[in-house]
Design a protein around this motif. Structure first.
Motif, PDB file in Angstrom:
ATOM      1  N   ILE A  20      56.277  34.796  39.308  1.00  0.00           N
ATOM      2  CA  ILE A  20      56.208  35.270  37.926  1.00  0.00           C
ATOM      3  C   ILE A  20      55.252  34.429  37.098  1.00  0.00           C
ATOM      4  N   ASN A  21      55.448  33.104  37.141  1.00  0.00           N
ATOM      5  CA  ASN A  21      54.732  32.222  36.229  1.00  0.00           C
ATOM      6  C   ASN A  21      53.348  31.804  36.697  1.00  0.00           C
ATOM      7  N   THR A  22      53.082  31.938  37.988  1.00  0.00           N
ATOM      8  CA  THR A  22      51.778  31.507  38.502  1.00  0.00           C
ATOM      9  C   THR A  22      50.980  32.666  39.078  1.00  0.00           C
ATOM     10  N   LEU A  23      51.538  33.350  40.069  1.00  0.00           N
ATOM     11  CA  LEU A  23      50.766  34.383  40.751  1.00  0.00           C
ATOM     12  C   LEU A  23      50.445  35.560  39.841  1.00  0.00           C
ATOM     13  N   ALA A  24      51.452  36.075  39.141  1.00  0.00           N
ATOM     14  CA  ALA A  24      51.213  37.213  38.247  1.00  0.00           C
ATOM     15  C   ALA A  24      50.215  36.833  37.154  1.00  0.00           C
ATOM     16  N   LEU A  25      50.380  35.632  36.599  1.00  0.00           N
ATOM     17  CA  LEU A  25      49.462  35.170  35.553  1.00  0.00           C
ATOM     18  C   LEU A  25      48.033  35.097  36.073  1.00  0.00           C
ATOM     19  N   PHE A  26      47.840  34.539  37.253  1.00  0.00           N
ATOM     20  CA  PHE A  26      46.474  34.367  37.755  1.00  0.00           C
ATOM     21  C   PHE A  26      45.845  35.684  38.198  1.00  0.00           C
ATOM     22  N   LEU A  27      46.636  36.604  38.701  1.00  0.00           N
ATOM     23  CA  LEU A  27      46.090  37.931  38.998  1.00  0.00           C
ATOM     24  C   LEU A  27      45.605  38.587  37.713  1.00  0.00           C
ATOM     25  N   PHE A  28      46.412  38.471  36.655  1.00  0.00           N
ATOM     26  CA  PHE A  28      46.036  39.043  35.360  1.00  0.00           C
ATOM     27  C   PHE A  28      44.800  38.346  34.804  1.00  0.00           C
ATOM     28  N   SER A  29      44.788  37.018  34.836  1.00  0.00           N
ATOM     29  CA  SER A  29      43.665  36.250  34.296  1.00  0.00           C
ATOM     30  C   SER A  29      42.378  36.535  35.056  1.00  0.00           C
ATOM     31  N   TYR A  30      42.498  36.592  36.367  1.00  0.00           N
ATOM     32  CA  TYR A  30      41.324  36.866  37.205  1.00  0.00           C
ATOM     33  C   TYR A  30      40.769  38.252  36.898  1.00  0.00           C
ATOM     34  N   GLY A  31      41.665  39.231  36.779  1.00  0.00           N
ATOM     35  CA  GLY A  31      41.229  40.586  36.457  1.00  0.00           C
ATOM     36  C   GLY A  31      40.593  40.674  35.092  1.00  0.00           C
ATOM     37  N   THR A  32      41.168  39.972  34.115  1.00  0.00           N
ATOM     38  CA  THR A  32      40.611  39.967  32.762  1.00  0.00           C
ATOM     39  C   THR A  32      39.252  39.272  32.739  1.00  0.00           C
ATOM     40  N   HIS A  33      39.170  38.139  33.402  1.00  0.00           N
ATOM     41  CA  HIS A  33      37.925  37.352  33.420  1.00  0.00           C
ATOM     42  C   HIS A  33      36.777  38.140  34.042  1.00  0.00           C
ATOM     43  N   HIS A  34      37.086  38.843  35.120  1.00  0.00           N
ATOM     44  CA  HIS A  34      36.042  39.592  35.840  1.00  0.00           C
ATOM     45  C   HIS A  34      35.989  41.070  35.450  1.00  0.00           C
ATOM     46  N   LYS A  35      36.815  41.429  34.444  1.00  0.00           N
ATOM     47  CA  LYS A  35      36.868  42.821  33.983  1.00  0.00           C
ATOM     48  C   LYS A  35      37.150  43.783  35.148  1.00  0.00           C
ATOM     49  N   GLN A  36      38.157  43.421  35.937  1.00  0.00           N
ATOM     50  CA  GLN A  36      38.564  44.255  37.075  1.00  0.00           C
ATOM     51  C   GLN A  36      40.020  44.676  36.870  1.00  0.00           C
ATOM     52  N   GLN A  37      40.203  45.917  36.466  1.00  0.00           N
ATOM     53  CA  GLN A  37      41.528  46.448  36.168  1.00  0.00           C
ATOM     54  C   GLN A  37      42.451  46.397  37.383  1.00  0.00           C
ATOM     55  N   TYR A  38      41.873  46.423  38.559  1.00  0.00           N
ATOM     56  CA  TYR A  38      42.658  46.410  39.790  1.00  0.00           C
ATOM     57  C   TYR A  38      43.615  45.219  39.832  1.00  0.00           C
ATOM     58  N   TYR A  39      43.116  44.024  39.486  1.00  0.00           N
ATOM     59  CA  TYR A  39      43.951  42.827  39.546  1.00  0.00           C
ATOM     60  C   TYR A  39      44.944  42.776  38.381  1.00  0.00           C
ATOM     61  N   ILE A  40      44.542  43.306  37.230  1.00  0.00           N
ATOM     62  CA  ILE A  40      45.470  43.384  36.104  1.00  0.00           C
ATOM     63  C   ILE A  40      46.652  44.278  36.474  1.00  0.00           C
ATOM     64  N   SER A  41      46.360  45.410  37.074  1.00  0.00           N
ATOM     65  CA  SER A  41      47.411  46.346  37.499  1.00  0.00           C
ATOM     66  C   SER A  41      48.303  45.713  38.561  1.00  0.00           C
TER      67      SER A  41
END
Length: 428
Positions: A345-366
């Motif tokens: 919850i606190n690490t993996l989900a956050l980093f998937l979201f951050s990575y997707g936001t940083h690279h503008k890739q909705q796939y990782y945000i989803s």
């Protein structure tokens, strides 16, 4: 009436006032086509509004005050940013408004136009004697779809705010996602009680240094326990003595300075959660994982993600120890399911979201949101309170959103900015 200026903003924004025979204070007919876009930064309160006064159509800004005299009190008279205000909306028109260029600003007074029922609901929420949250008497009856939509928005807000810390660390780490992930993962390995020393440990011991010794578990363990400050005193058992010998050599090689040992907390922790056990688990994870963040970007199945942490095996020494030189009854030192889920919850989900936001890739945000949807809800005082109010919390997506709702809306009584509060206020 007792209310804040925010309440007037809310009333104007949603036109929740009697619009019958609207007139300015000068007696001119007033028609509102658009209340404008609410501006939460400096400058007029609402921008690009469209209104008609008499026969003239106006487009511009609207300023809202409790009293007309607040215009001068707030220093707007000498601020050019307010020169294009087309309407002054006030509760009490106690002073005619005239700009520095002698232009009179039309004024709409809302006194006697605000429905008593609306005010009563607002007053009850913001100034009532609730014990948990302002809308505790009504939140359980809110339509499920409305609640879910608002929780989704609040959860995204939470992840966006947390992502700012990731971005800041990423800059310090020169864009290295693996190193940044390693630092955040370490902090979360300490959970709340030992988050700080774990974070300091990771920052004092770069992942690249540990990577050079992945083929030698004893050296990885020595680096981690040594930097944590647990190899400084007198030791008796063979295992910690070997660690100390290894660390003394590596400490000189890398010019390392351990963190202060007194930062680690043992009190009121179950032995399974002792920092020594968590450090042993962290060392085992480092040994058994190569390019961990890259793996996480690739792994889609939640069971496989869980297994990255649940399968780690600590050094045999810890089978019958919780601390150095203090034998205990044999007990497994694997990470429990709830501890693993907290890391997800606190690490993996956050980093998937951050990575997707940083690279503008909705796939990782989803993927981040989907991961939270498939993890069980956290159980704590806040979620327990919401359950007592009639909410069903089925997953971590909802529990994380409710934590954000409570800590950043309910605690500050931001009912007017809350989707749930808005719905309750506008109930017919």
């Amino acid at each position: 009436m007792l209310f804040t200026e925010d309440f007037l903003h809310y009333v104007w924004k949603f036109r929740l006032f009697d619009r019958t025979d609207l007139q300015t204070e000068d007696g001119e007919a007033l028609e509102i086509f658009s209340t404008g876009v609410h501006n939460t930064d400096s400058g007029p309160d609402f921008q690009t509004a469209r209104i008609k006064i008499g026969d003239t159509l106006w487009a511009g800004n609207v300023e809202v005050h409790l009293s007309a005299s607040d215009w001068q009190k707030h220093g707007h008279t000498t601020d050019n940013a307010y020169d294009n205000v087309i309407l002054h909306v006030v509760y009490n028109n106690d002073l005619p408004l005239e700009l520095a260029n002698k232009r009179k600003v039309p004024t709409l007074q809302l006194k006697d136009r605000i429905p008593a029922e609306l005010y009563a609901r607002y007053h009850q929420m913001v100034f009532g004697n609730q014990t948990i949250i302002p809308c505790e008497a009504s939140i359980g009856s809110i339509d499920g779809l409305i609640m879910q939509n608002w929780l989704t928005r609040v959860l995204v807000e939470r992840l966006e705010k947390k992502s700012t810390a990731v971005e800041a660390a990423l800059v310090i780490n020169r864009g290295d996602w693996e190193e940044t992930f390693y630092q955040f993962l370490a902090a979360n390995f300490g959970f709340k009680t030992n988050a700080l020393p774990f974070e300091l440990l990771a920052k004092s011991l770069p992942q690249l240094t540990l990577a050079k010794h992945k083929n030698n578990p004893m050296q990885v363990e020595a680096l981690i326990f040594g930097q944590a400050g647990f190899l400084e005193g007198e030791l008796k058992d063979e295992y910690p003595l070997k660690l100390k010998k290894e660390y003394d050599f590596l400490r000189k090689k890398y010019s390392l300075k351990p963190i202060e040992n007194h930062l680690w907390k043992f009190m009121r922790l179950r032995p399974q959660n002792f920092p020594t056990v968590r450090l042993a688990q962290f060392a085992a994870l480092i040994v058994n994982s190569n390019h961990l963040f890259s793996k996480i970007l690739e792994i889609k199945e939640i069971d496989a993600l869980r297994n990255l942490f649940a399968s780690i095996k600590t050094n045999d020494y810890w089978d019958d120890h919780f601390r150095f030189d203090v034998p205990s009854k044999p007990a497994p030192k694997t990470m429990g399911a709830s501890s693993v889920d907290i890391l997800l919850i606190n690490t993996l989900a956050l980093f998937l979201f951050s990575y997707g936001t940083h690279h503008k890739q909705q796939y990782y945000i989803s993927r981040a949101l989907k991961l939270l949807e498939n993890l069980p809800a956290e159980k704590n005082n806040i979620t327990d309170d919401f359950v007592t109010l009639g909410l069903k919390i089925t997953n971590a997506f909802e529990s994380q959103a409710l934590l954000e709702l409570k800590n950043n809306y309910c605690n500050y009584k931001k009912c007017l900015q809350c989707g749930v509060g808005n719905k309750i206020l506008k109930l017919s």
